[in-house]
Design a protein around this motif. Structure first.
Motif, mmCIF file in Angstrom:
data_model
loop_
_atom_site.group_PDB
_atom_site.id
_atom_site.type_symbol
_atom_site.label_atom_id
_atom_site.label_comp_id
_atom_site.label_asym_id
_atom_site.label_seq_id
_atom_site.Cartn_x
_atom_site.Cartn_y
_atom_site.Cartn_z
ATOM 1 N N THR A 134 3.867 -1.313 40.697
ATOM 2 C CA THR A 134 4.686 -0.456 39.843
ATOM 3 C C THR A 134 5.160 -1.224 38.611
ATOM 4 O O THR A 134 5.649 -2.343 38.717
ATOM 5 C CB THR A 134 5.905 0.061 40.624
ATOM 6 N N GLY A 135 4.999 -0.611 37.460
ATOM 7 C CA GLY A 135 5.442 -1.236 36.216
ATOM 8 C C GLY A 135 4.392 -2.061 35.520
ATOM 9 O O GLY A 135 4.576 -2.434 34.366
ATOM 10 N N PRO A 138 8.271 11.267 35.558
ATOM 11 C CA PRO A 138 8.677 9.915 35.160
ATOM 12 C C PRO A 138 10.055 9.539 35.685
ATOM 13 O O PRO A 138 10.912 10.391 35.910
ATOM 14 C CB PRO A 138 8.676 9.997 33.632
ATOM 15 N N PHE A 139 10.270 8.254 35.885
ATOM 16 C CA PHE A 139 11.582 7.742 36.255
ATOM 17 C C PHE A 139 11.692 6.295 35.790
ATOM 18 O O PHE A 139 10.685 5.614 35.598
ATOM 19 C CB PHE A 139 11.830 7.859 37.767
ATOM 20 N N ARG A 196 12.029 -6.260 34.031
ATOM 21 C CA ARG A 196 12.413 -5.453 32.870
ATOM 22 C C ARG A 196 12.417 -3.979 33.268
ATOM 23 O O ARG A 196 11.751 -3.583 34.227
ATOM 24 C CB ARG A 196 11.449 -5.670 31.706
ATOM 25 N N MET A 197 13.167 -3.175 32.548
ATOM 26 C CA MET A 197 13.206 -1.741 32.802
ATOM 27 C C MET A 197 11.968 -1.084 32.182
ATOM 28 O O MET A 197 11.649 -1.321 31.011
ATOM 29 C CB MET A 197 14.469 -1.116 32.213
ATOM 30 N N ILE A 198 11.279 -0.301 32.978
ATOM 31 C CA ILE A 198 10.083 0.396 32.488
ATOM 32 C C ILE A 198 10.099 1.827 33.039
ATOM 33 O O ILE A 198 10.968 2.201 33.819
ATOM 34 C CB ILE A 198 8.786 -0.321 32.929
ATOM 35 N N LYS A 199 9.143 2.618 32.616
ATOM 36 C CA LYS A 199 8.965 3.955 33.181
ATOM 37 C C LYS A 199 7.783 3.942 34.138
ATOM 38 O O LYS A 199 6.714 3.440 33.797
ATOM 39 C CB LYS A 199 8.729 4.992 32.080
ATOM 40 N N GLY A 235 10.342 6.003 43.824
ATOM 41 C CA GLY A 235 9.741 7.262 43.416
ATOM 42 C C GLY A 235 10.258 8.450 44.202
ATOM 43 O O GLY A 235 10.555 9.512 43.637
ATOM 44 N N SER A 236 10.393 8.308 45.508
ATOM 45 C CA SER A 236 10.900 9.417 46.322
ATOM 46 C C SER A 236 12.378 9.657 46.033
ATOM 47 O O SER A 236 12.849 10.794 46.036
ATOM 48 C CB SER A 236 10.666 9.161 47.810
ATOM 49 N N LYS A 237 13.129 8.585 45.758
ATOM 50 C CA LYS A 237 14.537 8.758 45.385
ATOM 51 C C LYS A 237 14.643 9.521 44.067
ATOM 52 O O LYS A 237 15.526 10.379 43.901
ATOM 53 C CB LYS A 237 15.228 7.401 45.271
ATOM 54 N N ALA A 238 13.748 9.224 43.119
ATOM 55 C CA ALA A 238 13.754 9.940 41.841
ATOM 56 C C ALA A 238 13.439 11.414 42.042
ATOM 57 O O ALA A 238 14.051 12.289 41.406
ATOM 58 C CB ALA A 238 12.737 9.305 40.890
#
Length: 497
Positions: A63-64, A91-92, A250-253, A330-333
């Motif tokens: 992921t990312g 997206p999240f 880092r923060m990504i989508k 992903g499931s939390k989003a």
């Protein structure tokens, strides 16, 4: 005359009632659909081929990473090619983590003669850490093991088994993130995990219970290195470990991928069944086992429904989750978006496929009322394929995407089957490659799960209903999962509840 007429009417009604058997009619209809599914998958199944192509052309699906993005696009394009008109990205934001460098060196106290040990970082560990301290052996890392060394561990590095090795204390193992949380709770400044698989296998995975970066370094060594280290500790009780690591964050989508098959019944089409599995993987190998076999089985189940033009009563969402490995992100989003849109009550059931292989039954995840229905549907599967074992177990567990749905009170289930020992030893490891996968076994997961999914989506009623706030709390207490949820900071009912 009136008496004779009433008697005749009673006989007619009795005959009519006897002729109508809704269970038999349902069974006949299911058997025909199941035969079509069976033939389609055995003749035209694509799970093995598409997983192989993804492993070859994409590789890992972290992921990312750029590979993760390619995997999202691959799944989206595949679902479109199967004929789904409603395919979307969800997206999240995610705190992406990737490894850089790590070393582990061991030496007796007051010695500069450090010995290097092959090691791999666990995920969500610090961007930069350099720790030198004495090693304290915490054995299997259950809470009782930490209690036994609580006076020794503060400021030290904990040596902990990933799995359970003899002597075994306690009823069940804890997740590596929960063991890390306990280590931090007892004051450890680092954790060295020992793999429990033979063959110099290095294992990774998240060390975070929250999905965010943790404060201390956590690494994993092989079983063989762990045995050597413990033998050394028996001779030199004051061994010192030096962990030096650098990582990226880092923060990504990231994006879940969702394909929707609209329900055909006006009464049921607002009820939704989610069948999901995580598409993401760790980066040490291909992620073929975890979770290529689950996610690519779902993709082929979706293909099968389209190929046969199946139109069950309830809406089905086929979901490829991202971010599962880093904390069920992903499931939390998805759950967060369902709650914000007030659509959470439309989710009637969730199937989760995580390392589902060679299916021969299902786990109804602690919902007793679902056992008879799964058993009955399984008996119909056996009419089509007598080798299907129809094993139904009823055990609730955590640490995959179904957990997020369970916390909302939604009933869940998962296929159960078998994974060869040489394959399971490559879980999260540097040997999780496509050569572990067998075509007939992944096809078994596709065909039997497709049959059960259709039966559930077409059932007149689903016995297990969404539980309310307090019933969900009571369910987790009954399943003896409260402590695990508390360690994972997922217990939402408060200390007094």
């Amino acid at each position: 005359m009136k008496k004779s007429f009433l008697s005749l009417l009673a006989v007619v009604l009795l005959i009519g009632t006897a002729a109508y058997n809704p269970i038999k009619d349902e069974t006949d209809e299911l058997e025909e659909i199941f035969r079509q599914i069976n033939t389609e998958v055995l003749s035209n199944g694509k799970a093995y081929e598409t997983l192989g192509q993804a492993c070859k052309t994409i590789g890992h699906r972290l992921t990312g990473s750029s590979n993760g993005k390619k995997a999202e696009e691959y799944a989206h394009a595949l679902l479109k090619s199967y004929g789904f008109s409603d395919v979307k990205y969800q997206p999240f934001q995610v705190e992406a983590w990737s490894r850089d460098t790590v070393t582990l060196a061991i030496a007796p106290r007051k010695s500069d003669n450090f010995r290097d040990v092959e090691v791999v970082s666990l995920a969500m560990t610090p961007v930069e850490a350099k720790v030198t301290s004495e090693i304290v052996d915490v054995g299997n890392g259950l809470e009782g093991d930490f209690q036994a060394v609580k006076d020794k561990l503060s400021g030290k590095i904990a040596l902990v088994n990933i799995g359970l090795l003899a002597p075994i204390k306690g009823p069940r193992n804890l997740h590596r993130s929960e063991k890390t949380a306990l280590a931090m709770q007892y004051g450890a400044v680092g954790v060295i995990f020992v793999n429990t698989v033979k063959g110099n296998v290095l294992l990774t995975g998240t060390a975070s219970v929250t999905g965010s970066l943790i404060e201390i370094p956590a690494v994993c060594v092989s079983l063989e290195s762990g045995m050597e280290l413990r033998a050394w500790l028996s001779q030199e009780p004051n061994l010192v470990a030096m962990i030096d690591m650098k990582n990226f964050s880092r923060m990504i989508k990231a994006r879940n991928v969702i394909a929707t098959l609209k329900g055909s019944s006006k009464r049921h089409q607002d009820e939704k069944i989610v069948i999901g599995g995580h598409l993401d993987s760790w980066d040490l190998a291909h992620g073929a086992l975890d979770n290529g076999i689950g996610s690519f089985s779902i993709l082929d189940i979706a293909r099968t429904f389209q190929a046969l033009k199946l139109k069950p009563k309830r809406t089905i969402e086929f979901v490829m989750f991202m971010g599962e490995e880093e904390g069920l992100l992903g499931s939390k989003a998805m759950i967060e978006k369902l709650n914000k849109s007030n659509a959470i009550n439309k989710v009637a059931f969730m199937f989760n496929l995580d390392m589902a292989n060679n299916a021969n039954g299902f786990n109804t995840s602690g919902r007793d009322e679902m056992v008879p229905l799964f058993t009955r549907f399984g008996q119909v599967i056996q009419k089509v394929e007598p080798s299907y074992k129809n094993t139904v177990i009823n055990q609730a567990g955590l640490h995959s995407d179904h957990q997020t749905f369970m916390l909302e009170g939604i009933p869940t289930a998962s296929p159960i089957g078998s994974i060869a020992p040489e394959a399971i030893g490559c879980y999260h490891a540097n040997c999780d490659k496509f050569d572990l996968i067998k075509k007939d076994e992944i096809n078994n997961t596709v065909r039997y799960t497709a049959m059960m999914l259709y039966a559930m989506a077409n059932a007149e009623e689903i016995p297990a209903k969404k539980m309310d706030y307090y019933s969900t709390r009571d369910f987790f207490i009954k399943q003896n999962l409260r402590k695990e949820l508390e360690l994972g900071r997922e217990w939402k009912w408060g200390a007094s509840e």
